[in-house]
Design a protein around this motif. Structure first.
Motif, short mmCIF file in Angstrom:
data_model
loop_
_atom_site.label_atom_id
_atom_site.label_comp_id
_atom_site.label_asym_id
_atom_site.label_seq_id
_atom_site.Cartn_x
_atom_site.Cartn_y
_atom_site.Cartn_z
N SER A 184 17.42 -4.20 -19.18
CA SER A 184 17.30 -2.81 -19.62
C SER A 184 17.45 -2.76 -21.14
CB SER A 184 18.38 -1.95 -18.97
OG SER A 184 18.24 -1.95 -17.57
N ALA A 185 16.57 -2.02 -21.78
CA ALA A 185 16.52 -2.01 -23.24
C ALA A 185 17.74 -1.35 -23.87
CB ALA A 185 15.24 -1.31 -23.71
N ASN A 186 18.51 -0.59 -23.10
CA ASN A 186 19.63 0.16 -23.68
C ASN A 186 21.00 -0.40 -23.30
OD1 ASN A 186 19.31 0.95 -21.02
ND2 ASN A 186 19.82 3.10 -21.39
N ILE A 187 21.07 -1.64 -22.82
CA ILE A 187 22.38 -2.22 -22.58
C ILE A 187 22.90 -2.83 -23.88
CG2 ILE A 187 21.95 -2.64 -20.14
CD1 ILE A 187 21.55 -5.58 -20.75
N THR A 188 24.20 -3.05 -23.96
CA THR A 188 24.83 -3.55 -25.18
C THR A 188 24.63 -5.06 -25.32
OG1 THR A 188 26.95 -4.02 -24.13
CG2 THR A 188 26.59 -1.77 -24.94
N PHE A 189 24.97 -5.58 -26.51
CA PHE A 189 24.87 -7.01 -26.76
C PHE A 189 25.77 -7.78 -25.80
CE2 PHE A 189 26.25 -10.89 -28.98
CZ PHE A 189 25.02 -11.46 -29.26
N GLU A 190 26.96 -7.30 -25.56
CA GLU A 190 27.89 -7.96 -24.64
C GLU A 190 27.33 -7.92 -23.21
OE1 GLU A 190 28.73 -5.66 -26.83
OE2 GLU A 190 29.92 -6.83 -28.27
N GLU A 191 26.74 -6.79 -22.83
CA GLU A 191 26.16 -6.68 -21.50
C GLU A 191 24.95 -7.59 -21.33
OE1 GLU A 191 27.34 -2.09 -20.24
OE2 GLU A 191 25.58 -2.44 -21.51
N GLU A 192 24.25 -7.86 -22.40
CA GLU A 192 23.12 -8.79 -22.34
C GLU A 192 23.60 -10.18 -21.93
OE1 GLU A 192 19.24 -9.95 -22.35
OE2 GLU A 192 19.90 -7.91 -22.81
N ALA A 193 24.76 -10.60 -22.42
CA ALA A 193 25.33 -11.88 -22.01
C ALA A 193 25.67 -11.88 -20.52
CB ALA A 193 26.57 -12.19 -22.85
N GLN A 210 8.85 5.14 -18.21
CA GLN A 210 9.09 5.51 -16.81
C GLN A 210 10.45 5.05 -16.30
OE1 GLN A 210 6.13 3.88 -14.15
NE2 GLN A 210 6.12 1.88 -15.17
N GLY A 211 11.12 4.16 -17.04
CA GLY A 211 12.48 3.78 -16.68
C GLY A 211 13.51 4.37 -17.61
N GLY A 212 13.19 5.51 -18.23
CA GLY A 212 14.12 6.13 -19.16
C GLY A 212 14.31 5.29 -20.40
N ALA A 213 15.50 5.42 -21.02
CA ALA A 213 15.77 4.69 -22.26
C ALA A 213 15.86 3.19 -22.04
CB ALA A 213 17.07 5.20 -22.88
N GLY A 214 16.02 2.76 -20.81
CA GLY A 214 16.08 1.34 -20.50
C GLY A 214 14.73 0.68 -20.30
N THR A 215 13.65 1.45 -20.42
CA THR A 215 12.30 0.93 -20.21
C THR A 215 12.02 -0.25 -21.14
OG1 THR A 215 11.50 3.12 -19.57
CG2 THR A 215 9.85 1.51 -20.26
N SER A 216 11.42 -1.29 -20.57
CA SER A 216 11.05 -2.45 -21.37
C SER A 216 9.71 -2.20 -22.06
CB SER A 216 10.94 -3.70 -20.50
OG SER A 216 10.40 -4.79 -21.23
N LEU A 217 9.69 -2.41 -23.37
CA LEU A 217 8.46 -2.27 -24.16
C LEU A 217 7.89 -3.63 -24.57
CD1 LEU A 217 9.59 0.71 -26.42
CD2 LEU A 217 8.03 0.80 -24.47
N LYS A 218 8.39 -4.68 -23.98
CA LYS A 218 7.94 -6.02 -24.34
C LYS A 218 6.52 -6.28 -23.81
CE LYS A 218 12.50 -8.06 -24.85
NZ LYS A 218 13.41 -9.18 -24.52
#
Length: 535
Positions: free
Chosen positions: A109-118, A90-98
Motif C-alpha cells: 500500500s502506497a500510504n504505509i510508513t517506512f517501518e511498516e514497509e519493513a 481505486q484503492g484509495g490513498a494506498g493505490t499503487s501507481l507503479k
C-alpha cells in the motif's frame, strides 16, 4: 419507520437499472431522500432485522456531517462523459501507481510508513516460505502436512494473483476441491443454525482433498476435470462457446468418499485490497442486502453470518468464495491448516486436515517447537502474514478517460451489473491500521451472497450460503489478470476463459444482466469488456 428503512435500503442498492438510467424512479428516490432517510435509519430500532444484534444497521464511526459526505460520494454516477473524481485511485490513498508488470499485485500500500514497509517485507518472506516435513534441521520451517496441497502460500496465490484451473486433465494446486456435506440429523442441523459449524467434512478425507503427502504417506487422491463445450448464440448472431466442467476424484488412497460428500472446486483468488475490504463498515454492506427481495427485482443479496473463531461472537463473513471468513487472519489460518497442514493459534490442527480415520497421518510427527510457541506458525508468524495480506495494494485504473471505457461503464450501469457489483465504499474511520482509514475505494462488489443459478451451482452449503449462492467477487485488478498470472480464467472454478464467458455464465439473480449483455450489439458488449479491462 419500517417502510422508510426499506425505501432507503432499496435506494442505496439502486437495483435493476434499465435503460435509460436517468429515468429510473429508484435513482430519483435516492437523490431526493437518501440523506433524510439515513437519519431515520440511524435512529431506528433494528430488532426486526434478520441480522445479529451486534451488527449495527448504521455507522457509528461517522458524524452526521461525515455520513452525508459518504452518502454523497458513494452515490452512483449519472454522468458517463468523463471519469468521476478519484476514480483513478481505486484503492484509495494506498493505490499503487507503479508500472504495470508481473509484480503489479505484489506492491505494498502506497500510504504505509517506512517501518511498516519493513513489516510488509517480512510478511512477504513468510508468504513465500516453503514449509518442510517434520522433523527437520530447520525447526522454524517444519510442520508441513502430513497431507497438503502446497508448501507455500505464494505457490497457490501465484504472484499474489489468482490461480488457474488444471490443463490436460491433471489436478492443479491452485484449484482445490472442498469436501463437505449438509446436516443429516437434528443435532447437526442445530449446530448449523447456531453457526457452530459451516458444514460437515467427509468422514475420511476431511474438508479438502489433499493430493500431496510427506515421505512415508500417500496423498489422498487426484482431482480430474473434464470439459464439455456448449454453444450460445447472442442476439446479433454471434456464437460463443462456453465450457462446462465436471469433477471427479481418482486414485483414492483411503477408501471411497461418503456418498453424501459434495465436491466444490475453488480457484485461489487475488490478494489485493483485502485490508480495505476488511474495513468496510458492516452497516454499509448490510444496507445492500435484501434477503426477502422486498423490492421484487429478483435480486436478494444475503450476508453470510458466521461465528468469529476467537471472540465467539456472530459477525459478517466477507472473505472467501462463499463469504465464510470474517477476517483476513481467520482466512489465513484456515489456509495454513487446510492447504499446507500448518497449525496456528487460531486453528491449532498440528496434523492439518487429517481425519480420525487417517491413522497413519496422525502417527506422523508434527512441527510444534515449544520454544517458539504452541503452534507450528506461532503468533509472530500470523501477525506478519496477516499484515502482508492486509497491505497488498490495489493497482491504479487505466484508460479511465477513453471514450470506449466510459461507454462501457455506462453499459455496466445500465445492464444492471451494479445491482451486485457495488462500485464504491468509504472505509471506517477508527481502523487498526491508519492506511485503511476513511478511504474511498472502488471494489465493485457488495460482498453479499447471490444465487447465481443452476449453471454455477456446486451443491455445497457453507454456513448460510446454499449450494447455488456465491459472494460477489471484487472486480478491481480484473483487467491485469493476464499480465500478472499469464492467463485469463475467471469465476470460482476458472471455467470462463474470457470476461464475456464469465458474464454469460451468470444465471439466477444475474440472469437479467446476462440477458441484457447477450442481447446487446457487438459495440456495446465490446465497450463493457473494455471497461472491465480498465479496472
Amino acid at each position: 419507520m419500517r417502510r422508510s428503512i426499506d425505501v432507503l435500503r432499496r435506494a442505496r442498492r439502486v437495483r435493476d437499472y434499465g435503460p435509460p438510467l436517468q429515468k429510473n424512479p429508484r435513482y430519483r428516490i435516492y437523490r431526493g431522500a437518501s440523506l433524510l432517510l439515513a437519519i431515520a435509519l440511524s435512529a431506528s430500532a433494528t430488532a426486526s432485522e434478520p441480522f445479529p444484534a451486534g451488527l449495527s444497521a448504521s455507522r457509528t464511526d461517522l458524524t452526521p456531517k461525515d455520513q452525508a459526505r459518504v452518502l454523497a460520494v458513494t452515490r452512483p454516477t449519472m454522468d458517463f462523459s468523463k471519469p468521476e473524481p478519484f476514480e483513478l485511485m481505486q484503492g484509495g490513498a494506498g493505490t499503487s501507481l507503479k508500472d504495470v508488470n508481473r509484480d503489479t499485485f505484489s506492491q505494498s500500500s502506497a500510504n504505509i510508513t517506512f517501518e511498516e514497509e519493513a513489516t510488509f517485507k517480512l510478511g512477504n518472506a513468510l508468504f513465500r516460505k516453503n514449509w518442510v516435513s517434520s522433523p527437520s534441521s530447520t525447526q522454524a520451517s517444519d510442520g508441513l502436512g502430513p497431507l497438503f496441497n502446497e508448501r507455500a502460500c505464494q505457490n497457490c496465490h501465484l504472484k499474489d494473483g489468482r490461480g488457474r484451473p488444471p490443463e490436460g486433465g491433471v489436478g492443479s494446486t491452485s484449484l482445490f476441491l472442498r469436501l463437505a456435506r449438509d446436516a443429516s440429523n437434528a443435532e447437526e442441523k442445530a449446530a448449523l443454525a447456531d453457526h457452530k459449524v459451516l458444514n460437515f467434512p467427509d468422514p475420511v478425507y476431511g474438508s479438502q482433498l489433499q493430493d500431496l503427502a510427506v515421505p512415508g504417506l500417500k496423498g489422498e487422491g487426484r482431482m480430474r476435470v473434464a470439459y464439455s463445450e456448449e454453444k450460445v448464440t447472442l442476439g446479433d448472431g454471434t456464437m460463443v462457446s462456453l465450457r462446462r466442467p465436471s469433477y471427479l476424484v481418482e486414485h483414492l488412497a483411503y477408501g471411497p468418499l461418503d456418498p453424501r460428500t459434495t465436491l466444490s472446486p475453488r480457484l485461489t483468488p487475488p490478494m489485493i485490497g483485502l485490508g480495505l475490504i476488511e474495513q468496510i463498515a458492516p452497516a454499509d454492506i448490510l444496507a445492500h442486502a435484501d434477503p426477502d427481495d422486498r423490492d421484487g427485482d429478483g435480486i436478494s443479496g444475503r450476508p453470510n453470518i458466521v461465528r468469529d473463531a476467537l471472540s465467539g461472537e456472530l459477525t459478517l463473513g466477507r472473505f472467501g468464495w462463499k463469504a465464510q471468513a470474517a477476517s483476513i487472519r481467520q482466512q489465513a489460518a484456515d489456509a495454513f491448516a487446510g492447504d499446507i497442514g500448518i497449525s496456528t493459534p487460531e486453528v491449532p490442527k498440528h496434523w492439518g486436515d487429517c481425519s480420525a480415520a487417517e491413522k497413519d497421518c496422525l502417527a506422523m510427527p508434527n512441527g510444534v517447537q515449544e520454544r517458539l510457541g504452541a503452534a507450528e506458525a506461532p503468533p509472530p508468524v500470523m501477525d506478519l502474514v496477516t499484515f502482508y495480506s492486509q497491505n497488498l495494494a490495489v493497482p491504479a485504473r487505466r484508460d479511465i478517460d477513453k471514450p470506449d471505457v466510459l461507454a462501457g461503464k455506462k453499459q455496466f450501469y445500465e445492464m444492471g451489473c451494479i445491482s451486485c457489483h457495488t462500485p464504491k465504499f468509504v472505509t471506517m474511520r477508527g481502523t487498526p491500521d491508519k492506511a485503511q482509514a476513511f478511504q474511498l475505494i472502488w471494489p465493485y462488489s457488495d460482498f453479499l451472497l447471490h444465487d447465481m443459478g443452476e449453471g454455477l451451482a456446486d451443491g455445497q452449503r457453507v454456513g448460510g450460503a446454499n449450494g447455488s449462492e456465491w459472494r460477489t467477487p471484487p472486480l478491481w485488478g480484473t483487467g491485469l489478470t493476464g499480465t500478472v498470472n499469464g492467463n485469463s480464467f475467471y469465476l470460482h472454478d476458472g471455467r470462463a476463459r474470457t470476461l464475456a464467458e464469465a458474464i454469460l455464465w451468470h444465471g439466477g439473480e444475474g440472469q437479467k444482466a446476462h440477458d441484457r449483455f447477450a442481447g446487446a450489439n457487438a459495440a456495446d458488449r465490446d465497450a463493457l469488456i473494455k471497461f472491465l479491462e480498465s479496472l
